[in-house]
Scaffold this motif. Structure first.
Motif, mmCIF file in Angstrom:
data_model
loop_
_atom_site.group_PDB
_atom_site.id
_atom_site.type_symbol
_atom_site.label_atom_id
_atom_site.label_comp_id
_atom_site.label_asym_id
_atom_site.label_seq_id
_atom_site.Cartn_x
_atom_site.Cartn_y
_atom_site.Cartn_z
ATOM 1 N N MET A 53 -0.356 7.663 -8.429
ATOM 2 C CA MET A 53 -0.344 8.922 -7.694
ATOM 3 C C MET A 53 -1.656 9.123 -6.948
ATOM 4 N N ALA A 54 -2.768 8.771 -7.599
ATOM 5 C CA ALA A 54 -4.067 8.911 -6.941
ATOM 6 C C ALA A 54 -4.178 7.981 -5.738
ATOM 7 N N ARG A 55 -3.684 6.750 -5.881
ATOM 8 C CA ARG A 55 -3.761 5.784 -4.782
ATOM 9 C C ARG A 55 -2.940 6.230 -3.587
ATOM 10 N N THR A 56 -1.784 6.832 -3.842
ATOM 11 C CA THR A 56 -0.906 7.243 -2.745
ATOM 12 C C THR A 56 -1.215 8.643 -2.229
ATOM 13 N N GLY A 57 -2.091 9.371 -2.927
ATOM 14 C CA GLY A 57 -2.420 10.721 -2.499
ATOM 15 C C GLY A 57 -1.306 11.720 -2.739
ATOM 16 N N LEU A 58 -0.385 11.395 -3.641
ATOM 17 C CA LEU A 58 0.721 12.291 -3.962
ATOM 18 C C LEU A 58 0.398 13.095 -5.217
ATOM 19 N N ALA A 59 1.090 14.219 -5.390
ATOM 20 C CA ALA A 59 0.759 15.124 -6.490
ATOM 21 C C ALA A 59 1.976 15.364 -7.370
#
Length: 415
Positions: free
Chosen positions: A267-273
């Motif tokens: 999630m951090a790598r893709t910038g998703l929450a």
């Protein structure tokens, strides 16, 4: 690789095979202990590759061994394990015969050492080989042929012969900047053994690795538009990323803290929450009902045999029945958390009808307030089978393009 290093990798491969065939463990779960003597990542990867290839071809390796011994070796004999490891390298992995046997002999002592050397030598002189298409374990082949027909069982065997391709899933706003085969929107297929880390967009989080069939459950929930969603049994996170990128306000729930750590990294790598919750869903419940639920239930995982060939040997009928009971309990509990008019998707990466078709038949019989929402025209490619409105991907789907994992997927709404 010197002789000591080579033997250490084979020792780890033997430990892996023993962990799967004697203890019923998954390959990945056994790797750290089995490869404890290996410091280099490529040595660990080689040990894993040997064990995985041996499991893909186990019936054929054992047939060669049995044909070259006067008295059949017990299934758990160390000599049999050593011969499996030596033969699969020489006959399927391109390892020179002298290196394959020399690095295995130190793993057996005394009589077994002479036996292993003699059997390997006899088979080498006979120019023994393995069939181009591996043989499925008898009970698995019989079960799949009974449930799905001979053509599907034959396709499964063909898929075992080659490593699966690499499937990438893209967020709706991220267009792929590389060449490959697209089987549906937001998907790209690259050749097997493609290195992930060096691909365009990896560091920027433009995509994640996810088999094309595994991407279908989240697709069937449609666009989020800010709706609330639960992703149950969420790790390692591919479906959570799909839901978040589609605009859902996602809560990801899984009982494994270590697997959720990987989800958080993705999630951090893709910038998703997403909100992440460590919990057993049979004991946890959300604070309020939600608009959408995705339950990708723990299962036998026989549908992902291409990447995890150990499931062909460690999953028994009793385990399938026990898993189906757990899936039914999870589905019944999750159903209580859905708002009227909401959508629930149930999925398993299993080729066993006991875990798919039979679970939802019992669920619908018990819950008159739920009905199946059939897959509509244009939602999925026309070649994806949708019996009774549900999705059932089987070996043979996209076979010439590299295949797909086996899944059962059902979509419900609540009145």
């Amino acid at each position: 690789m010197d002789e000591a290093q080579g033997t250490a990798s084979r020792r780890a491969a033997m430990r892996l095979l023993e962990a799967v065939l004697r203890k019923g463990l998954p390959l990945e779960a056994a790797l750290d202990v089995a490869a404890r003597d290996l410091e280099r990542a490529d040595d660990r990867a080689f040990a894993h590759a040997i064990a995985a290839e041996a499991l893909r071809r186990l019936p054929d390796l054992d047939a060669l061994i049995d044909g070259a011994t006067k008295k059949r070796l017990p299934d758990d004999a160390k000599a049999r394990f050593a011969l499996r490891i030596a033969l699969v390298q020489a006959l399927a992995m391109g390892t020179p015969a002298h290196a394959a046997i020399a690095t295995v002999l130190p793993l057996v002592e005394g009589g077994p050492k002479r036996l292993v050397h003699g059997v390997f030598g006899a088979l080498s002189r006979q120019q023994a080989g393995l069939p181009e298409v591996p043989t499925l374990p008898a009970r698995v082949g019989d079960r799949w042929e009974r449930n799905w027909g001979a053509t599907v069982a034959e396709a499964a065997a063909r898929l075992l012969a080659v490593p699966p391709p690499l499937d990438l899933c893209f967020a709706p706003v991220a267009a792929p900047e590389m060449e490959g085969l697209s089987l549906m929107p937001g998907h790209l297929r690259l050749p097997s053994r493609t290195a992930v880390a060096g691909l365009t967009g990896y560091g920027e989080g433009q995509w994640w690795v996810q088999d094309v069939a595994a991407s279908i459950p989240a697709r069937l929930l449609g666009p989020g538009g800010g709706r609330t969603a639960l992703d149950l049994c969420a790790a390692p996170g591919g479906k959570t990323m799909q839901l978040a990128s589609a605009g859902f306000a996602v809560t990801a729930v899984d009982a494994s803290q270590s697997r959720l750590a990987r989800l958080k990294e993705n999630m951090a790598r893709t910038g998703l929450a997403a909100e992440v919750v460590v919990a057993d869903l049979l004991k946890w419940q959300p604070p309020e009902p939600v608009d959408a639920i995705l339950l990708d239930a723990p299962c036998s995982a026989t549908g992902i045999f291409r990447r995890h060939p150990e499931v062909l040997h460690r999953v028994r009928e009793r385990a399938i029945a026990e898993l189906a009971e757990g899936q039914a309990a999870m589905l019944a509990r999750a159903a209580e958390w859905l708002k009227p008019g909401g959508t629930l998707v149930y999925s398993v990466c299993s080729l066993e009808p006991e875990e798919g078709e039979e679970v939802i038949a019992a669920f619908l019989a018990a819950r008159s307030d739920f009905r199946v929402v059939p897959v509509g025209p244009g939602e999925l490619p026309a070649e994806v089978p949708t019996p009774n409105g549900c999705v059932r991907t089987l070996p043979g789907l996209w076979l010439e393009q590299g295949g797909a994992d086996g899944f059962f997927i059902a979509r419900f709404t609540r009145s």
